[in-house]
Structures are given as structure tokens and as C-alpha cells.
Scaffold this motif. Structure first.
Motif, short mmCIF file in Angstrom:
data_model
loop_
_atom_site.label_atom_id
_atom_site.label_comp_id
_atom_site.label_asym_id
_atom_site.label_seq_id
_atom_site.Cartn_x
_atom_site.Cartn_y
_atom_site.Cartn_z
N GLN A 173 9.36 -11.45 15.89
CA GLN A 173 8.28 -10.43 15.26
C GLN A 173 8.29 -9.16 16.19
N GLN A 174 8.88 -8.04 15.94
CA GLN A 174 9.15 -6.78 16.72
C GLN A 174 8.41 -5.54 16.35
N LYS A 175 8.70 -4.57 17.08
CA LYS A 175 8.18 -3.17 16.69
C LYS A 175 6.87 -2.98 15.93
N LEU A 176 7.01 -3.16 14.64
CA LEU A 176 5.96 -2.71 13.56
C LEU A 176 4.72 -3.49 13.81
N LYS A 177 4.31 -3.55 14.92
CA LYS A 177 3.00 -4.67 14.86
C LYS A 177 1.91 -4.21 14.09
N SER A 178 1.01 -5.26 13.20
CA SER A 178 -0.06 -4.97 12.55
C SER A 178 0.14 -3.78 11.80
N ALA A 179 1.07 -3.75 11.08
CA ALA A 179 1.44 -2.28 10.32
C ALA A 179 0.53 -2.19 9.03
N GLY A 180 -0.04 -3.29 8.46
CA GLY A 180 -0.95 -2.79 7.34
C GLY A 180 -1.10 -4.27 6.68
#
Ligand code: B1M
Length: 217
Positions: free
Chosen positions: A86-93
């Protein structure tokens, strides 16, 4: 070595041997091959071959079912590893995703959902053959800002449009973006039915989702 393992995964999937597909998938992970490489370079091409064999009458429904089961089990083996990356775009929506009513194809939709979850989205996967009202109710109940509609049949693509219309009727269209996908779906179709986004594959779906939810925020 890596390409040997990927070839073996593809071959076992096409040959309809789910146990072997899972064993080769685990061996590939153990050999350090990235889960996305296993999906993109072995599993998806395998399912494409199965589809071609079905189209030309070489394979029949039971072949599709066995291969699909192999793909599903391999994906289950890959899921924890995808999650760990799991990377970058955390808790994106929050995303509600499903395959529309009348359509029971689940692999692509599940792959997209898994990839979204692995990239930090909270995913509510409603499964397959999902009634339009269930999409609407779940969007309302979860406060989702994105809904993903998968359709694999030319005969069920129009249900994507029905869901968009139902979201409008329910007064939810202003607060939820709609992304559509599936083999027969195109950007042109997405534009025609008033969807906000279209993605050709799971990686594109993650990018599109991030873009759409970002645009909403
Ligand atoms: Co069916 N089937 N199938 N099938 N099946 C197709 C789709 C078909 C193209 C095969 C063919 O004729 N060559 C054809 C559709 C023709 C058409 O309408 N144009 C077809 C047919 C006709 C049927 C039946 C009608 C057959 C029958 O009963 N006579 C029947 C319909 C049942 C129903 O839904 N009501 C049927 C049944 C089945 C099985 C149950 C046997 C099985 C599904 C099992 C399962 O899912 N658990 C099955 C399978 C396996 C296939 C093929 C071979 C493979 C689909 C797949 O899993 N691909 C398929 C042939 C093909 O697509 N080449 C076929 C792998 C998967 C990773 O790719 O799903 O495309 P895909 O998902 C991709 C992208 O499309 C995209 O990202 C994914 C990952 O890269 N994507 C999205 C998908 N959803 C997205 C959502 C997004 C964004 C991107 O945003 C929300």
C-alpha cells in the motif's frame, strides 16, 4: 527464471488447473516477483487467451469457469502482498464498486477493487449482479464520493447508464463521481452516458479514481 514462472502461471490458468496456478503464483512471489507483474504479465494474459479460445469455439463454459476460479484463487494469494505494498494515495476516499445487474463477471471488478483498497481507498465491494437500488442505497449510507460500475457484456453496459440516472433521481449525483469499466466499455461510451471517468484496466482505475476524488475534494 522469472519469465519461466510467469509462463507457467499463464499455462496452468489456460489449461484449467487452479491448484497449479496458485502454486506457481506462490512460487513467483517467493522468487521476488512483484504481485502486479504476476497479474499483468501472467494472469490477465492467461484470461485473455481463455477468452479467445472461447470465442473461436475451442473452449466452452466449463473451461471459462475453471480458469476463472484459478484466477480468483491466485488473486486471493496475491491480496495480502498487494495490501503490504500500500503506497502513496493513502486514505484517498470511499468507493462503492460492483458489477451491474444481469452480469456475473467478477474477476476484473474484484481486481479493480483490490487495487483501489491496496492504494488506500476504503472499498465497499457489492459483488456481482448488483441491483441498481443497492448501488444507490450504499452510496447514500457510506457517503461514498466515488462509485465504480463494471460491465462485461454488451447487454449489461446500458445498466451503467441506469445507475447514473438512479443516482440523479435520488439526488446523489452531485456528490458522487461515477467511474465505468469492463471489456466492452470505452471512453466514448462513458462520455455518452454521462460517467465522470473510464479506465481500461485496474492500474488505470486507481489513477482515474485518485483524479476523480481529488477533483471532488
Ligand atoms: Co463470460 N463473456 N459470459 N464468463 N467471459 C466474456 C465477457 C466474453 C467477451 C467471452 C467471449 O465471447 N469472447 C462474452 C461477452 C460478449 C459480449 O457481450 N460482448 C461473454 C459471454 C457471452 C458470457 C455468457 C453470456 C456466456 C453464456 O452463458 N453463453 C455468460 C454471461 C453470464 C452473465 O454475466 N449473466 C458468461 C459467463 C462467464 C463465466 C461465469 C463462465 C465466467 C465468469 C466467472 C467469474 O467472473 N467468476 C466468464 C469469463 C471468465 C469470461 C472471460 C473469458 C474472461 C473475463 C475475465 O475475467 N477477464 C471473458 C472474455 C474476455 O473478457 N476476454 C468473457 C479477466 C479480467 C481481469 O479482465 O474482466 O476485462 P476484465 O477486467 C479488466 C478490465 O475490463 C477493467 O479492469 C480489469 C482489470 O484489468 N475493468 C474495469 C473491469 N471492470 C472495471 C471497472 C472499472 C474500471 C476498469 O471501474 C469501475
Amino acid at each position: 527464471m522469472s519469465s519461466d514462472l510467469l509462463t507457467k502461471i499463464t499455462e496452468s490458468l489456460v489449461d484449467g488447473d487452479p491448484d497449479l496456478t496458485v502454486a506457481h503464483t506462490r512460487a513467483a512471489l517467493a522468487a521476488g516477483i512483484e504481485p502486479m507483474a504476476i497479474i499483468d504479465q501472467a494472469l490477465v494474459p492467461g484470461m485473455r487467451i481463455v477468452g479467445e479460445k472461447f470465442s473461436c469455439g475451442e473452449y466452452f463454459l466449463p473451461n471459462l469457469i475453471v480458469s476463472a476460479s484459478g484466477m480468483k484463487q491466485a488473486m486471493q494469494a496475491l491480496e495480502p502482498e498487494l495490501g503490504r505494498r500500500q503506497q502513496k494515495l493513502k486514505s484517498a476516499g470511499t468507493v462503492v464498486i460492483g458489477t451491474v445487474k444481469g452480469d456475473i463477471h467478477e474477476i476484473g471488478k474484484t481486481l479493480v477493487g483490490t487495487m483501489l483498497a491496496a492504494n488506500g481507498f476504503e472499498v465497499h465491494d457489492l459483488g456481482v449482479d448488483v441491483p441498481t437500488e443497492k448501488f444507490v442505497a450504499t452510496v447514500r449510507d457510506t457517503g461514498a464520493t466515488l462509485v465504480g460500475l463494471s460491465a462485461l457484456l454488451t447487454t449489461t453496459m446500458n445498466v451503467q447508464q441506469k445507475v447514473i440516472e438512479a443516482l440523479s433521481t435520488a439526488g446523489l449525483r452531485e456528490r458522487v463521481k461515477v467511474m465505468v469499466g469492463g471489456a466492452p466499455v470505452s471512453r466514448k461510451w462513458a462520455d455518452e452516458i454521462g460517467a465522470d471517468g473510464y479506465a481500461e484496466d485496474a492500474v488505470g482505475a486507481v489513477e482515474m479514481a485518485a483524479q476523480l476524488v481529488g477533483a471532488k475534494a
